[in-house]
Design a protein around this motif. Structure first.
Motif, PDB file in Angstrom:
ATOM      1  N   ILE A 146      -4.784   3.031  -5.543  1.00  0.00           N
ATOM      2  CA  ILE A 146      -5.873   2.142  -5.968  1.00  0.00           C
ATOM      3  C   ILE A 146      -5.437   0.687  -5.849  1.00  0.00           C
ATOM      4  O   ILE A 146      -6.187  -0.159  -5.343  1.00  0.00           O
ATOM      5  N   ALA A 147      -4.211   0.367  -6.280  1.00  0.00           N
ATOM      6  CA  ALA A 147      -3.710  -1.007  -6.197  1.00  0.00           C
ATOM      7  C   ALA A 147      -3.637  -1.485  -4.750  1.00  0.00           C
ATOM      8  O   ALA A 147      -4.025  -2.623  -4.433  1.00  0.00           O
ATOM      9  N   LYS A 148      -3.176  -0.626  -3.860  1.00  0.00           N
ATOM     10  CA  LYS A 148      -3.079  -1.000  -2.438  1.00  0.00           C
ATOM     11  C   LYS A 148      -4.468  -1.154  -1.821  1.00  0.00           C
ATOM     12  O   LYS A 148      -4.698  -2.045  -1.007  1.00  0.00           O
ATOM     13  N   MET A 199      -5.042   0.671   7.263  1.00  0.00           N
ATOM     14  CA  MET A 199      -4.443   1.250   6.068  1.00  0.00           C
ATOM     15  C   MET A 199      -2.917   1.139   6.139  1.00  0.00           C
ATOM     16  O   MET A 199      -2.266   0.776   5.157  1.00  0.00           O
ATOM     17  N   ALA A 200      -2.351   1.434   7.286  1.00  0.00           N
ATOM     18  CA  ALA A 200      -0.897   1.388   7.452  1.00  0.00           C
ATOM     19  C   ALA A 200      -0.358  -0.023   7.221  1.00  0.00           C
ATOM     20  O   ALA A 200       0.741  -0.193   6.687  1.00  0.00           O
ATOM     21  N   ALA A 201      -1.131  -1.035   7.594  1.00  0.00           N
ATOM     22  CA  ALA A 201      -0.712  -2.421   7.391  1.00  0.00           C
ATOM     23  C   ALA A 201      -0.552  -2.755   5.912  1.00  0.00           C
ATOM     24  O   ALA A 201       0.172  -3.683   5.559  1.00  0.00           O
ATOM     25  N   TYR A 202      -1.182  -1.996   5.039  1.00  0.00           N
ATOM     26  CA  TYR A 202      -1.087  -2.208   3.593  1.00  0.00           C
ATOM     27  C   TYR A 202      -0.318  -1.091   2.888  1.00  0.00           C
ATOM     28  O   TYR A 202      -0.397  -0.948   1.679  1.00  0.00           O
ATOM     29  N   GLY A 203       0.396  -0.284   3.669  1.00  0.00           N
ATOM     30  CA  GLY A 203       1.236   0.755   3.085  1.00  0.00           C
ATOM     31  C   GLY A 203       0.484   1.980   2.599  1.00  0.00           C
ATOM     32  O   GLY A 203       0.983   2.721   1.756  1.00  0.00           O
ATOM     33  N   ILE A 204      -0.699   2.206   3.130  1.00  0.00           N
ATOM     34  CA  ILE A 204      -1.517   3.353   2.733  1.00  0.00           C
ATOM     35  C   ILE A 204      -1.418   4.418   3.823  1.00  0.00           C
ATOM     36  O   ILE A 204      -1.678   4.131   4.993  1.00  0.00           O
ATOM     37  N   VAL A 205      -1.060   5.612   3.430  1.00  0.00           N
ATOM     38  CA  VAL A 205      -0.912   6.712   4.383  1.00  0.00           C
ATOM     39  C   VAL A 205      -2.194   7.530   4.399  1.00  0.00           C
ATOM     40  O   VAL A 205      -2.701   7.930   3.357  1.00  0.00           O
ATOM     41  N   GLY A 206      -2.709   7.754   5.588  1.00  0.00           N
ATOM     42  CA  GLY A 206      -3.908   8.565   5.757  1.00  0.00           C
ATOM     43  C   GLY A 206      -3.842   9.287   7.085  1.00  0.00           C
ATOM     44  O   GLY A 206      -2.814   9.276   7.756  1.00  0.00           O
ATOM     45  N   ARG A 207      -4.950   9.895   7.453  1.00  0.00           N
ATOM     46  CA  ARG A 207      -5.033  10.577   8.752  1.00  0.00           C
ATOM     47  C   ARG A 207      -6.235  10.030   9.504  1.00  0.00           C
ATOM     48  O   ARG A 207      -7.309   9.846   8.936  1.00  0.00           O
TER      49      ARG A 207
END
Length: 115
Positions: free
Chosen positions: A103-105, A68-76
């Motif tokens: 959604i786009a990411k 997720m981080a590789a695509y700029g998505i922040v999660g836990r």
């Protein structure tokens, strides 16, 4: 809309002939239940979080948070909740514009996973 995004992928364990299994899958939500206040039987929960599973131990080292981080998505990471690192929890309580960006990411990530 998040469910529709993941529904367009082949099942993780059941790909069709000539198709690869989905790299990511959306964990199912709780089933509809009876609302204790109104008595409505068709009460479906609206989750504040979505759990995403990375279905490949080889991709991204089996770490869904890194994917997720590789695509700029922040999660836990799932590790923070006693789950495996192949799970990531995404927060869904956000402004509409931020959700559209998420959604786009995710679409970009899922497209890359199909290639």
């Amino acid at each position: 809309r998040l469910e529709a995004l993941f529904a367009s992928q082949p099942e993780a364990g059941q790909p069709e002939a000539g198709q690869e299994a989905a790299l990511f899958s959306l964990e199912p939500r709780d089933a509809p239940a009876t609302d204790a206040f109104s008595g409505e039987v068709e009460y479906a929960p609206s989750p504040a979080y979505a759990w995403i599973k990375l279905n490949s131990a080889e991709a991204f080292g089996g770490d869904a948070l890194a994917a997720m981080a590789a695509y700029g998505i922040v999660g836990r990471s799932g590790r923070e909740f006693g789950a495996e690192p192949c799970h990531v929890r995404l927060e869904l309580l956000m402004r509409e514009q931020t959700f559209e960006l998420l959604i786009a990411k995710l679409e970009e990530l899922l497209r890359a996973g199909r290639q």
